[in-house]
Design a protein around this motif. Structure first.
Motif, PDB file in Angstrom:
ATOM      1  N   GLU A 127      11.555  -9.154   2.836  1.00 38.82           N
ATOM      2  CA  GLU A 127      10.479  -8.229   3.211  1.00 38.82           C
ATOM      3  C   GLU A 127      10.571  -6.935   2.415  1.00 38.82           C
ATOM      4  O   GLU A 127       9.550  -6.406   1.967  1.00 38.82           O
ATOM      5  CB  GLU A 127      10.514  -7.929   4.713  1.00 38.82           C
ATOM      6  N   ASP A 128      11.785  -6.415   2.216  1.00 38.73           N
ATOM      7  CA  ASP A 128      11.954  -5.203   1.409  1.00 38.73           C
ATOM      8  C   ASP A 128      11.476  -5.435  -0.022  1.00 38.73           C
ATOM      9  O   ASP A 128      10.824  -4.574  -0.611  1.00 38.73           O
ATOM     10  CB  ASP A 128      13.419  -4.749   1.396  1.00 38.73           C
ATOM     11  N   ALA A 129      11.798  -6.604  -0.581  1.00 40.30           N
ATOM     12  CA  ALA A 129      11.374  -6.910  -1.954  1.00 40.30           C
ATOM     13  C   ALA A 129       9.853  -7.024  -2.056  1.00 40.30           C
ATOM     14  O   ALA A 129       9.266  -6.684  -3.088  1.00 40.30           O
ATOM     15  CB  ALA A 129      12.040  -8.206  -2.431  1.00 40.30           C
ATOM     16  N   LEU A 130       9.218  -7.479  -0.983  1.00 40.10           N
ATOM     17  CA  LEU A 130       7.757  -7.643  -0.995  1.00 40.10           C
ATOM     18  C   LEU A 130       7.018  -6.354  -0.661  1.00 40.10           C
ATOM     19  O   LEU A 130       5.825  -6.237  -0.947  1.00 40.10           O
ATOM     20  CB  LEU A 130       7.343  -8.735  -0.007  1.00 40.10           C
ATOM     21  N   SER A 131       7.710  -5.385  -0.046  1.00 41.85           N
ATOM     22  CA  SER A 131       7.025  -4.148   0.336  1.00 41.85           C
ATOM     23  C   SER A 131       6.502  -3.452  -0.924  1.00 41.85           C
ATOM     24  O   SER A 131       7.163  -3.413  -1.955  1.00 41.85           O
ATOM     25  CB  SER A 131       7.958  -3.219   1.124  1.00 41.85           C
ATOM     26  N   GLY A 132       5.322  -2.947  -0.818  1.00 44.06           N
ATOM     27  CA  GLY A 132       4.689  -2.301  -1.960  1.00 44.06           C
ATOM     28  C   GLY A 132       3.941  -3.265  -2.868  1.00 44.06           C
ATOM     29  O   GLY A 132       3.196  -2.846  -3.738  1.00 44.06           O
ATOM     30  N   LEU A 133       4.144  -4.565  -2.687  1.00 47.23           N
ATOM     31  CA  LEU A 133       3.403  -5.564  -3.465  1.00 47.23           C
ATOM     32  C   LEU A 133       2.164  -5.986  -2.682  1.00 47.23           C
ATOM     33  O   LEU A 133       2.194  -6.044  -1.461  1.00 47.23           O
ATOM     34  CB  LEU A 133       4.248  -6.809  -3.700  1.00 47.23           C
ATOM     35  N   ASP A 134       1.108  -6.308  -3.384  1.00 46.99           N
ATOM     36  CA  ASP A 134      -0.047  -6.936  -2.738  1.00 46.99           C
ATOM     37  C   ASP A 134       0.240  -8.431  -2.737  1.00 46.99           C
ATOM     38  O   ASP A 134       0.069  -9.112  -3.745  1.00 46.99           O
ATOM     39  CB  ASP A 134      -1.329  -6.615  -3.504  1.00 46.99           C
ATOM     40  N   ILE A 135       0.731  -8.935  -1.606  1.00 52.20           N
ATOM     41  CA  ILE A 135       1.154 -10.340  -1.536  1.00 52.20           C
ATOM     42  C   ILE A 135      -0.014 -11.311  -1.633  1.00 52.20           C
ATOM     43  O   ILE A 135       0.187 -12.512  -1.767  1.00 52.20           O
ATOM     44  CB  ILE A 135       1.966 -10.619  -0.249  1.00 52.20           C
ATOM     45  N   PHE A 136      -1.243 -10.793  -1.567  1.00 53.81           N
ATOM     46  CA  PHE A 136      -2.422 -11.654  -1.661  1.00 53.81           C
ATOM     47  C   PHE A 136      -2.996 -11.707  -3.073  1.00 53.81           C
ATOM     48  O   PHE A 136      -3.969 -12.409  -3.318  1.00 53.81           O
ATOM     49  CB  PHE A 136      -3.496 -11.193  -0.681  1.00 53.81           C
TER      50      PHE A 136
ATOM     51  N   HIS B  99      -2.106 -21.284   6.983  1.00 58.05           N
ATOM     52  CA  HIS B  99      -3.101 -20.326   6.500  1.00 58.05           C
ATOM     53  C   HIS B  99      -2.649 -19.832   5.127  1.00 58.05           C
ATOM     54  O   HIS B  99      -1.452 -19.724   4.861  1.00 58.05           O
ATOM     55  CB  HIS B  99      -3.218 -19.127   7.439  1.00 58.05           C
ATOM     56  N   PHE B 100      -3.632 -19.515   4.289  1.00 63.99           N
ATOM     57  CA  PHE B 100      -3.362 -19.033   2.930  1.00 63.99           C
ATOM     58  C   PHE B 100      -4.511 -18.126   2.539  1.00 63.99           C
ATOM     59  O   PHE B 100      -5.665 -18.427   2.857  1.00 63.99           O
ATOM     60  CB  PHE B 100      -3.286 -20.233   1.976  1.00 63.99           C
ATOM     61  N   ALA B 101      -4.219 -17.035   1.867  1.00 63.74           N
ATOM     62  CA  ALA B 101      -5.288 -16.120   1.451  1.00 63.74           C
ATOM     63  C   ALA B 101      -5.010 -15.597   0.046  1.00 63.74           C
ATOM     64  O   ALA B 101      -3.859 -15.394  -0.337  1.00 63.74           O
ATOM     65  CB  ALA B 101      -5.413 -14.958   2.436  1.00 63.74           C
ATOM     66  N   VAL B 102      -6.090 -15.375  -0.695  1.00 60.00           N
ATOM     67  CA  VAL B 102      -6.033 -14.837  -2.049  1.00 60.00           C
ATOM     68  C   VAL B 102      -7.051 -13.710  -2.138  1.00 60.00           C
ATOM     69  O   VAL B 102      -8.201 -13.881  -1.718  1.00 60.00           O
ATOM     70  CB  VAL B 102      -6.368 -15.934  -3.092  1.00 60.00           C
ATOM     71  N   ARG B 103      -6.621 -12.590  -2.695  1.00 63.00           N
ATOM     72  CA  ARG B 103      -7.506 -11.445  -2.813  1.00 63.00           C
ATOM     73  C   ARG B 103      -8.397 -11.582  -4.055  1.00 63.00           C
ATOM     74  O   ARG B 103      -8.172 -10.966  -5.072  1.00 63.00           O
ATOM     75  CB  ARG B 103      -6.713 -10.135  -2.883  1.00 63.00           C
ATOM     76  N   ARG B 104      -9.401 -12.422  -3.943  1.00 67.56           N
ATOM     77  CA  ARG B 104     -10.393 -12.570  -5.011  1.00 67.56           C
ATOM     78  C   ARG B 104     -11.429 -13.623  -4.629  1.00 67.56           C
ATOM     79  O   ARG B 104     -11.202 -14.431  -3.738  1.00 67.56           O
ATOM     80  CB  ARG B 104      -9.757 -12.908  -6.350  1.00 67.56           C
ATOM     81  N   HIS B 105     -12.535 -13.580  -5.341  1.00 68.96           N
ATOM     82  CA  HIS B 105     -13.547 -14.632  -5.246  1.00 68.96           C
ATOM     83  C   HIS B 105     -13.033 -15.802  -6.077  1.00 68.96           C
ATOM     84  O   HIS B 105     -12.481 -15.603  -7.155  1.00 68.96           O
ATOM     85  CB  HIS B 105     -14.890 -14.150  -5.797  1.00 68.96           C
ATOM     86  N   LEU B 106     -13.205 -17.017  -5.583  1.00 67.12           N
ATOM     87  CA  LEU B 106     -12.706 -18.187  -6.289  1.00 67.12           C
ATOM     88  C   LEU B 106     -13.845 -19.130  -6.641  1.00 67.12           C
ATOM     89  O   LEU B 106     -14.793 -19.283  -5.868  1.00 67.12           O
ATOM     90  CB  LEU B 106     -11.687 -18.937  -5.423  1.00 67.12           C
TER      91      LEU B 106
END
Length: 185
Positions: A173-182, A76-83
């Motif tokens: 996980e700590d490094a990714l916290s606060g980031l919008d990973i999508f 599975h893969f997701a991106v926060r935007r219209h493509l």
């Protein structure tokens, strides 16, 4: 040719969780190779007014048992935007190629695996590595039993080489916290 019953059930599970896909792209080998999936369908659920994510899923990777694994997998893969169509095709090709990885190297993929060079990740310029993540929330979906076969859904999260070099999952996980990973970065 019709999909085998196993893959029809994997597809049905996706429709039950996400609804009917808005698009799909097929990668089909003209000549099948023993031990490799012959066809990978990439299902796409476009971002809309209710969900700002474009979501992708492979269907076909689980048609063949992965080497050295008691489970099968789909990505599975997701991106926060219209493509646009071009970006959807680029991401679909990336996922289809990544789906072949365990069959090419002879080792399975699983949750928490990191990949140093999964190939160029479309839209992600600095996040050139990948983390395979389980469900994002406690009641999320990352496993289905299809007959007597466990199918794991591996969420592909682009990460930077610096994040990958942290090695320990807690540190990543700590490094990714606060980031919008999508959101592409």
């Amino acid at each position: 040719m019709s999909a085998p019953p196993f893959l029809r059930e994997v597809y049905r599970e996706h429709v039950d969780h996400f609804g009917e896909p808005t698009d799909s792209i097929v990668f089909d080998d003209d000549i099948s190779c023993e031990g490799y999936p012959a066809r990978i369908d990439i299902l796409i659920w476009d971002a809309d007014d209710h969900c700002d994510m474009t979501t992708f899923s492979t269907i076909g990777m689980s048609s063949v048992p992965m080497p050295k694994a008691a489970y099968r997998a789909e990505l599975h893969f997701a991106v926060r935007r219209h493509l646009d169509d071009k970006d959807k095709h680029r991401i679909a090709r990336f996922l289809a190629n990544l789906a072949m990885y365990p069959f090419q190297v002879g080792d399975p993929l699983d949750w928490w695996h990191t990949l140093r060079d999964p190939g160029p990740i479309p839209l992600y310029d600095t996040a050139s590595c990948a983390l395979l993540y389980p469900r994002f929330v406690e009641d999320g979906w990352d496993t289905s039993m299809i007959g007597d076969q466990e199918v794991r859904f591996l969420n592909v999260i682009p990460i930077t080489p610096t994040e990958k070099d942290l090695r320990e999952i807690d540190l990543i996980e700590d490094a990714l916290s606060g980031l919008d990973i999508f959101e592409p970065r």
